[in-house]
Motif scaffolding. Structure first.
Motif, mmCIF file in Angstrom:
data_model
loop_
_atom_site.group_PDB
_atom_site.id
_atom_site.type_symbol
_atom_site.label_atom_id
_atom_site.label_comp_id
_atom_site.label_asym_id
_atom_site.label_seq_id
_atom_site.Cartn_x
_atom_site.Cartn_y
_atom_site.Cartn_z
ATOM 1 N N GLU A 63 0.828 -1.208 0.000
ATOM 2 C CA GLU A 63 0.000 0.000 0.000
ATOM 3 C C GLU A 63 0.861 1.256 0.000
ATOM 4 O OE1 GLU A 63 -3.290 0.270 2.730
ATOM 5 O OE2 GLU A 63 -3.742 -1.855 2.473
ATOM 6 N N ALA A 64 1.997 1.208 0.674
ATOM 7 C CA ALA A 64 2.887 2.372 0.718
ATOM 8 C C ALA A 64 3.426 2.737 -0.667
ATOM 9 C CB ALA A 64 4.042 2.116 1.690
ATOM 10 N N ASP A 65 3.440 1.779 -1.582
ATOM 11 C CA ASP A 65 3.929 2.019 -2.947
ATOM 12 C C ASP A 65 2.874 2.641 -3.854
ATOM 13 O OD1 ASP A 65 6.432 0.755 -2.403
ATOM 14 O OD2 ASP A 65 5.469 -1.204 -2.737
ATOM 15 N N LEU A 66 1.614 2.600 -3.440
ATOM 16 C CA LEU A 66 0.535 3.025 -4.336
ATOM 17 C C LEU A 66 0.665 4.447 -4.868
ATOM 18 C CD1 LEU A 66 -2.593 1.209 -2.883
ATOM 19 C CD2 LEU A 66 -1.392 0.763 -5.033
ATOM 20 N N PRO A 67 1.071 5.437 -4.080
ATOM 21 C CA PRO A 67 1.221 6.773 -4.683
ATOM 22 C C PRO A 67 2.191 6.779 -5.866
ATOM 23 C CG PRO A 67 1.208 6.958 -2.301
ATOM 24 C CD PRO A 67 1.269 5.476 -2.616
ATOM 25 N N ALA A 68 3.316 6.093 -5.731
ATOM 26 C CA ALA A 68 4.291 6.048 -6.826
ATOM 27 C C ALA A 68 3.764 5.239 -7.997
ATOM 28 C CB ALA A 68 5.610 5.461 -6.325
ATOM 29 N N VAL A 69 3.113 4.106 -7.716
ATOM 30 C CA VAL A 69 2.584 3.253 -8.780
ATOM 31 C C VAL A 69 1.512 3.989 -9.576
ATOM 32 C CG1 VAL A 69 1.212 1.179 -9.231
ATOM 33 C CG2 VAL A 69 3.159 1.075 -7.646
ATOM 34 N N VAL A 70 0.566 4.596 -8.882
ATOM 35 C CA VAL A 70 -0.524 5.294 -9.576
ATOM 36 C C VAL A 70 0.014 6.496 -10.344
ATOM 37 C CG1 VAL A 70 -2.732 6.483 -9.291
ATOM 38 C CG2 VAL A 70 -2.245 4.408 -7.968
ATOM 39 N N ALA A 71 0.999 7.170 -9.793
ATOM 40 C CA ALA A 71 1.606 8.296 -10.518
ATOM 41 C C ALA A 71 2.204 7.821 -11.843
ATOM 42 C CB ALA A 71 2.668 8.971 -9.659
ATOM 43 N N MET A 72 2.851 6.649 -11.834
ATOM 44 C CA MET A 72 3.406 6.119 -13.089
ATOM 45 C C MET A 72 2.295 5.708 -14.049
ATOM 46 S SD MET A 72 6.811 3.954 -12.074
ATOM 47 C CE MET A 72 6.137 3.177 -10.611
ATOM 48 N N LEU A 73 1.220 5.116 -13.525
ATOM 49 C CA LEU A 73 0.107 4.728 -14.389
ATOM 50 C C LEU A 73 -0.535 5.946 -15.060
ATOM 51 C CD1 LEU A 73 -1.657 2.052 -12.143
ATOM 52 C CD2 LEU A 73 -0.258 1.626 -14.174
ATOM 53 N N GLY B 109 -3.022 7.219 -19.701
ATOM 54 C CA GLY B 109 -3.258 7.077 -18.268
ATOM 55 C C GLY B 109 -3.778 8.336 -17.612
ATOM 56 N N ALA B 110 -3.426 9.469 -18.146
ATOM 57 C CA ALA B 110 -3.875 10.736 -17.558
ATOM 58 C C ALA B 110 -5.394 10.831 -17.533
ATOM 59 C CB ALA B 110 -3.284 11.911 -18.333
ATOM 60 N N HIS B 111 -6.060 10.160 -18.455
ATOM 61 C CA HIS B 111 -7.523 10.200 -18.525
ATOM 62 C C HIS B 111 -8.185 9.053 -17.764
ATOM 63 C CE1 HIS B 111 -7.408 13.463 -21.371
ATOM 64 N NE2 HIS B 111 -6.504 12.794 -22.062
ATOM 65 N N ARG B 112 -7.408 7.994 -17.463
ATOM 66 C CA ARG B 112 -7.978 6.807 -16.834
ATOM 67 C C ARG B 112 -7.730 6.729 -15.334
ATOM 68 N NH1 ARG B 112 -5.543 2.728 -21.244
ATOM 69 N NH2 ARG B 112 -3.715 3.045 -19.968
ATOM 70 N N GLU B 113 -6.668 7.348 -14.868
ATOM 71 C CA GLU B 113 -6.238 7.165 -13.484
ATOM 72 C C GLU B 113 -6.578 8.379 -12.625
ATOM 73 O OE1 GLU B 113 -5.487 4.181 -12.983
ATOM 74 O OE2 GLU B 113 -4.911 3.557 -14.996
#
Length: 153
Positions: free
Chosen positions: A14-24, A30-34
């Motif tokens: 869960e701690a990785d999610l900010p970085a993962v979602v930022a890459m997505l 991705g800018a329109h989906r995430e």
């Protein structure tokens, strides 16, 4: 100099999610989906994925920073004489790490993991507009042998 050999691949937390979602979200598609501002759906999805023994969501970490992510799914099937295959999805490498060989090392990890899980085939899809990604996958031995279709629900 930091190299691909220094890369650590591990399960996403869960701690990785900010970085993962930022890459997505860090590309025109991705800018329109995430939604990096609301991690709630990603947290729920990560929990479901961790509970499924055929799902692997991993991150690539370099010098303590998450620089890549991918999802590996193991699919058991009847076709090809009951072959097991893997699907590589949601591959992202942080823009600062692109071109350094880390993406190659990351995909090689997914292929090796697929072999270790008894897969006879590795497959992936890539949006038709991602021509740089297509060249990258072809360099790694993937072939554009099929046409994919999607139906939004």
């Amino acid at each position: 100099m930091t190299t691909a050999e220094d890369l650590r691949i591990r399960p996403a937390t869960e701690a990785d999610l900010p970085a993962v979602v930022a890459m997505l979200a860090d590309d025109p598609l991705g800018a329109h989906r995430e939604s990096p501002d609301d991690l709630t759906p990603y947290t729920a999805a990560l929990k479901q994925l961790r509970d499924d023994p055929n799902q692997y969501v991993v991150v690539a970490e370099l010098d303590g920073k998450v620089v890549g992510t991918l999802q590996l799914t193991i699919v058991h099937g009847l076709s090809r004489k009951g072959a097991t295959r893997s699907i590589i999805e949601a591959v992202r490498v942080h823009e600062d790490a692109r071109g350094s060989g880390l993406g190659t090392r990351f995909i090689e990890w997914a292929i090796a993991e697929s072999r270790a899980r008894g897969c006879q085939l590795v497959q992936l899809t890539s949006d038709a507009t991602r021509t740089d990604a297509h060249r990258f996958y072809e360099r790694l031995g993937f072939t554009g042998s099929h046409v994919g279709f999607k139906l939004p629900l």
